[in-house]
Design an enzyme around this catalytic site. Structure first.
Site, short mmCIF file in Angstrom:
data_model
loop_
_atom_site.label_atom_id
_atom_site.label_comp_id
_atom_site.label_asym_id
_atom_site.label_seq_id
_atom_site.Cartn_x
_atom_site.Cartn_y
_atom_site.Cartn_z
N CYS A 99 0.73 -1.16 0.04
CA CYS A 99 -0.03 0.08 -0.03
C CYS A 99 0.91 1.22 -0.24
O CYS A 99 1.66 1.48 0.79
CB CYS A 99 -0.95 -0.08 1.08
SG CYS A 99 -1.91 1.54 1.29
N HIS A 182 2.26 -6.59 -7.21
CA HIS A 182 1.82 -5.53 -8.23
C HIS A 182 2.86 -4.96 -8.82
O HIS A 182 4.20 -4.67 -8.41
CB HIS A 182 1.25 -4.37 -7.30
CG HIS A 182 0.60 -3.39 -8.14
ND1 HIS A 182 -0.70 -2.84 -7.65
CD2 HIS A 182 0.79 -2.96 -9.27
CE1 HIS A 182 -1.06 -1.76 -8.57
NE2 HIS A 182 -0.15 -1.91 -9.56
N GLY A 223 -2.06 -5.95 -11.20
CA GLY A 223 -1.82 -4.75 -12.00
C GLY A 223 -2.26 -4.47 -13.24
O GLY A 223 -1.78 -5.00 -14.25
N ARG A 245 -10.22 -3.70 -9.67
CA ARG A 245 -11.37 -2.66 -10.15
C ARG A 245 -11.99 -3.10 -11.41
O ARG A 245 -13.26 -2.90 -11.62
CB ARG A 245 -10.74 -1.16 -10.26
CG ARG A 245 -10.66 -0.66 -8.82
CD ARG A 245 -9.56 0.38 -8.81
NE ARG A 245 -9.58 1.02 -7.53
CZ ARG A 245 -9.17 0.51 -6.26
NH1 ARG A 245 -8.46 -0.75 -6.63
NH2 ARG A 245 -9.00 0.90 -4.97
#
Length: 335
Positions: A99, A182, A223, A245
């Site tokens: 994060c 990621h 990613g 997302r």
């Protein structure tokens, strides 16, 4: 030191703050029973200090397989938080070392800890001492720690492959055999989390290289992965794929994942709405606001006729099971 084998799964849904809560995870399960779910990132301090542990950590059995993701600053907090979470039936515990939020890095958590692999290794050891569940790490390929890392660091730009290799080599010795990577660096100062998901360039090849050089490790890539074709490409080089997302915005893509689990997923939007009605009715019986669930279903009609109308209707804070029945009747009448 305790620990089981990793939870193997081809597709996982990334932990997303304000998104991958209990209601969204139940929505996912209305469409797909197999993908690996994650909680939102929860800090160890929140687990230790909460007055409502069930609200923070409880989930429905249907959500399994599910991973609890925590962020921790030190081994003591990590151990205590994982021990507290032991009463819940999570399949895996994941440590967030990715994060980029300044709030997180400012508290020496998240991607900030990539600069301190020895501390991460100690945190992992503590977590594994606290649980028999598998423990994994989610991280970036590197970090830019300018203006954030301590002054004694000779290099604050830790963005070379060798930096990531060193991080993995040290933490693997603590018993980690699953890494979710990621494929971007995290810029700890100057970019917000949203910008950190788009501005640093993707470097998928470096994740592929990790797997090639470490065939015994389970390497999952993350990613900006949006299509089944992209998943297929990545699975030629890695063990699994994490999406975020795109699934939130277009949940019907979950119906395309059946081939990874040896099945077909033929559920229709109408059938999903019927499940939603049942779920919302149960919320209403418990005096829980349906909006807390419906807010996660905006993308059900993504890129098809009626999408704007659907979003407008269920975005109403007063939307309830009666509205869903009306919408379902409208769909059946028109189609």
């Amino acid at each position: 030191m305790k620990g089981k084998n990793i939870v193997k799964n081809v597709i996982s849904i990334a932990p997303m703050v304000d998104r991958t809560d209990r209601n969204f995870r139940n929505f996912v399960r209305m469409i797909n029973r197999d993908v690996l779910l994650y909680t939102e990132m929860i800090t160890a301090q929140a687990i230790i200090n909460t007055k409502d542990l069930d609200y923070l950590l409880d989930f429905d059995k249907i959500e399994n397989p599910i991973v609890l993701q925590i962020a921790a600053t030190n081994p003591k907090e990590a151990y205590e938080a994982v021990r507290i979470a032991e009463k819940y039936n999570y399949d895996e515990i994941n440590l967030n070392v990715g994060c980029p939020s300044d709030r997180v890095s400012g508290n020496m958590m998240g991607a900030y800890l990539m600069a301190f692999p020895e501390i991460v290794a100690d945190i992992i050891k503590a977590m594994k001492d606290a649980t028999d569940k598998p423990v994994s790490i989610k991280h970036r390929i590197g970090i830019d720690g300018k203006n954030i890392l301590p002054d004694y660091f000779e290099r604050t730009l830790l963005d070379q492959y060798e930096d990531m290799k060193n991080f993995i080599n040290i933490t693997e010795k603590a018993g980690v055999n699953k890494y979710i990577i990621h494929a971007r660096i995290a810029i700890l100062a100057g970019l917000d989390p949203k910008q950190n998901r788009s501005i640093p360039p993707l470097r998928y090849d470096e994740v592929y290289r990790v797997k090639k050089e470490n065939p015994d490790l389970h390497i999952e890539i993350n990613g900006e992965i949006k299509t089944v074709d992209e998943i297929d490409k990545h699975l030629k080089h890695t063990d699994s794929v994490m999406m975020g997302r795109e699934i939130y915005d277009n949940p019907m893509i979950l119906t395309e994942f059946g081939k990874y689990y040896g099945k077909d997923i033929n559920i229709t939007r109408e059938e999903i709405i019927e499940k939603m009605i049942y779920y919302v009715e149960n919320m209403e019986k418990q005096n829980i606001r349906p909006h807390l669930f419906l807010m996660h279903a905006h993308g059900l009609f993504h890129n098809v006729c009626g999408s704007k109308y659907w979003k407008r209707k269920i975005n109403d804070p007063k939307a309830d099971s009666r509205l869903l029945r009306t919408l379902l009747n409208e769909i059946n009448y028109n189609y």
